[in-house]
Design an enzyme around this catalytic site. Sequence first.
Site, PDB file in Angstrom:
ATOM      1  N   HIS A 191       2.734   3.590  -8.878  1.00 62.04           N
ATOM      2  CA  HIS A 191       2.540   2.171  -9.223  1.00 62.04           C
ATOM      3  C   HIS A 191       3.749   1.636  -9.995  1.00 62.04           C
ATOM      4  O   HIS A 191       4.168   0.504  -9.826  1.00 62.04           O
ATOM      5  CB  HIS A 191       1.264   1.983 -10.045  1.00 62.04           C
TER       6      HIS A 191
ATOM      7  N   ASP B 283       0.834  -1.206   0.000  1.00 61.26           N
ATOM      8  CA  ASP B 283       0.000   0.000   0.000  1.00 61.26           C
ATOM      9  C   ASP B 283       0.870   1.258   0.000  1.00 61.26           C
ATOM     10  O   ASP B 283       2.009   1.231   0.466  1.00 61.26           O
ATOM     11  CB  ASP B 283      -0.921  -0.033   1.231  1.00 61.26           C
TER      12      ASP B 283
ATOM     13  N   LEU C 254      10.753 -20.548  -5.228  1.00 66.06           N
ATOM     14  CA  LEU C 254       9.764 -19.663  -4.599  1.00 66.06           C
ATOM     15  C   LEU C 254       8.452 -19.622  -5.398  1.00 66.06           C
ATOM     16  O   LEU C 254       8.477 -19.495  -6.623  1.00 66.06           O
ATOM     17  CB  LEU C 254      10.358 -18.247  -4.519  1.00 66.06           C
TER      18      LEU C 254
HETATM   19  C1  IPE Z   1      -5.475  -2.805  -0.576  1.00 67.92           C
HETATM   20  O1  IPE Z   1      -5.120  -1.468  -0.644  1.00 67.92           O
HETATM   21  C2  IPE Z   1      -5.436  -3.409  -1.941  1.00 67.92           C
HETATM   22  C3  IPE Z   1      -4.099  -3.602  -2.517  1.00 67.92           C
HETATM   23  C4  IPE Z   1      -2.970  -3.334  -1.924  1.00 67.92           C
HETATM   24  C5  IPE Z   1      -4.093  -4.148  -3.836  1.00 67.92           C
HETATM   25  P1  IPE Z   1      -6.206  -0.299  -0.787  1.00 67.92           P
HETATM   26  O2  IPE Z   1      -5.454   0.961  -0.861  1.00 67.92           O
HETATM   27  O3  IPE Z   1      -7.129  -0.605  -1.897  1.00 67.92           O
HETATM   28  O4  IPE Z   1      -7.018  -0.438   0.581  1.00 67.92           O
HETATM   29  P2  IPE Z   1      -7.887   0.626   1.379  1.00 67.92           P
HETATM   30  O5  IPE Z   1      -8.829   1.249   0.392  1.00 67.92           O
HETATM   31  O6  IPE Z   1      -6.944   1.633   1.945  1.00 67.92           O
HETATM   32  O7  IPE Z   1      -8.567  -0.155   2.445  1.00 67.92           O
HETATM   33  C1  IPE Z   2      -1.335   0.249  -3.426  1.00 69.76           C
HETATM   34  O1  IPE Z   2      -1.146   1.624  -3.407  1.00 69.76           O
HETATM   35  C2  IPE Z   2      -1.524  -0.312  -4.808  1.00 69.76           C
HETATM   36  C3  IPE Z   2      -2.917  -0.703  -5.110  1.00 69.76           C
HETATM   37  C4  IPE Z   2      -3.916  -0.676  -4.288  1.00 69.76           C
HETATM   38  C5  IPE Z   2      -3.177  -1.134  -6.462  1.00 69.76           C
HETATM   39  P1  IPE Z   2      -2.371   2.620  -3.432  1.00 69.76           P
HETATM   40  O2  IPE Z   2      -2.695   2.944  -4.840  1.00 69.76           O
HETATM   41  O3  IPE Z   2      -3.500   2.108  -2.620  1.00 69.76           O
HETATM   42  O4  IPE Z   2      -1.719   3.877  -2.735  1.00 69.76           O
HETATM   43  P2  IPE Z   2      -2.427   4.862  -1.706  1.00 69.76           P
HETATM   44  O5  IPE Z   2      -2.929   4.009  -0.580  1.00 69.76           O
HETATM   45  O6  IPE Z   2      -3.521   5.550  -2.435  1.00 69.76           O
HETATM   46  O7  IPE Z   2      -1.334   5.783  -1.277  1.00 69.76           O
HETATM   47 MG    MG Z   3      -4.076   2.336  -0.700  1.00 72.00          MG
END
Ligand code: IPE
Ligand code: IPE
Ligand code: MG
Length: 263
Positions: free
Chosen positions: A60, A43, A154
Amino acid sequence: MMIQAFKKWLIGYKDEKQTDESRQRIEKLQKGRLPRHVAIIMDGNGRWAQKRGLPRVAGHRQGMITIRHITRAADDLGIEALTLYSFSTENWKRPEDEVNYLMSLPEEFLRTDLDELVERNIQVRMLGRGEDLPKHTLEAINKFREATKNNTGLILSFAMNYGARSEIVRASKQIIEDVESGKLDKDSLDESLFGKYLYTVDLPEPDLLIRTSGEVRISNFMLWQLAYSELWFTDVQWPDFTRERFYQAIEDFQYRSRRYGAV
Ligand code: IPE
Ligand code: IPE
Ligand code: MG
């Protein structure tokens, strides 16, 4: 070899050299109890980019490079399975451009990293509703699967269009079908057999769950499988997550006392 090196240069591939320090750390960790399966909620990509005045997709992209580094770190350490939450069933709510970019990353990763994954004997899998992914995304994932299916190292799983609730509902439907068709006797259904109907089928349950970027929640990830996992959180955003921090999580895991309800 020359061609490989040229290809790596062409795609801007940076080799992150293993230092003496990380080698020593690996040896030390290997003397302790290693998790068999580490799962990560990656995240903070968006916030990482926003902090730098960049579009979210730049986060990303950088996050994909972290995937490369952490996969190497896990492989060098010798753990059995690494599962990465890459796109949730709820992430379709994001702007179309961002979703499209995320759906293009498996192809990009295939282009840049397949050779190394094969070299490392890594087996790539996908957990989630593949049927709802765009065709090009699914094709890239299938190429990964096909090219690595006989690898014995792995197990690297990408949870892509994955949601734990949807996984449990899907498993329940399959169980009902199998009972109705006489393939399964209702009385033989127990926790272990239920687990076989989940996407994780033959994987051990995660011993350790890592979530980056300061959020302390599960966000619909592996609700069944995480029942007794050790949870580890860090404020570091995924693009800044490093091999060293990954090993820190494993070291902390080695100090945890797992009781599974006993004393
Ligand atoms: C969880 O992260 C999903 C992934 C890492 C793919 P999100 O950013 O979507 O989760 P929330 O919205 O903060 O709960
Ligand atoms: C995690 O990073 C990747 C995915 C959920 C695909 P985020 O895109 O959720 O990044 P934040 O949480 O908005 O910073
Ligand atoms: Mg996120």
